[in-house]
Design a protein around this motif. Structure first.
Motif, PDB file in Angstrom:
ATOM      1  N   UNK A   1      25.082  31.425  24.218  1.00 17.00           N
ATOM      2  CA  UNK A   1      26.510  30.766  23.692  1.00 17.00           C
ATOM      3  C   UNK A   1      27.394  31.721  24.337  1.00 17.00           C
ATOM      4  N   UNK A   2      28.394  30.774  24.774  1.00 18.94           N
ATOM      5  CA  UNK A   2      29.623  31.704  25.348  1.00 18.94           C
ATOM      6  C   UNK A   2      30.981  31.328  24.448  1.00 18.94           C
ATOM      7  N   UNK A   3      31.658  32.334  23.857  1.00 17.84           N
ATOM      8  CA  UNK A   3      32.694  32.328  22.946  1.00 17.84           C
ATOM      9  C   UNK A   3      33.760  32.903  23.832  1.00 17.84           C
ATOM     10  N   UNK A   4      34.856  32.149  24.331  1.00 21.20           N
ATOM     11  CA  UNK A   4      35.916  32.742  24.960  1.00 21.20           C
ATOM     12  C   UNK A   4      35.268  33.441  26.028  1.00 21.20           C
ATOM     13  N   UNK A   5      35.397  34.639  26.308  1.00 25.26           N
ATOM     14  CA  UNK A   5      34.908  35.626  27.512  1.00 25.26           C
ATOM     15  C   UNK A   5      33.730  36.197  27.126  1.00 25.26           C
TER      16      UNK A   5
END
Length: 127
Positions: free
Chosen positions: A40-44
């Motif tokens: 997962x990528x959340x923001x950076x």
């Protein structure tokens, strides 16, 4: 979502470079709920997550793309090396020696620094 798609393409290209089986590549955005890691990528921030049957077993977080790539390919190359070692076991030798050698060779194709990191860990484990 574009960033996750780009990251997935990068992981798949690297996986092809070591001929990693599709079954060892993590999923992206969602979990299969079978213990296969997903990204997962959340923001950076990157998340390396392992879930099974609705339970999250682990979640590693980092802002460093190289670090999450290491986690991904540490897992992939360990599985590949384990399969190879099992099929080609050396008699009268600690099975970890060959497994670690193969894993380091594979991951060095991704990044030689990753192989150095694993070598230090492996030497400690073999003591």
């Amino acid at each position: 979502m574009k960033r996750l798609d780009e990251f997935e393409r990068e992981v798949r290209n690297l996986a092809r470079s070591i001929e990693a089986p599709e079954s060892l590549i993590p999923t992206f955005a969602s979990s299969c709920q079978d213990g296969t890691p997903h990204i997962e990528i959340t923001g950076t921030e990157y998340h390396y997550v392992v879930c099974e049957r609705g339970t999250e077993h682990s979640r590693q977080r980092t802002f460093d793309k190289r670090e999450v790539l290491f986690w991904i390919f540490d897992s992939i190359t360990f599985s590949m090396a384990s399969q190879f070692e099992l099929a080609n076991r050396r008699e009268n030798e600690d099975s970890r020696i060959q497994l670690f050698e193969i894993q380091e060779q594979l991951i060095s194709k991704i990044d030689p620094e990753y192989a150095e990191t694993l070598n230090i860990e492996h030497q400690w484990l073999l003591k």
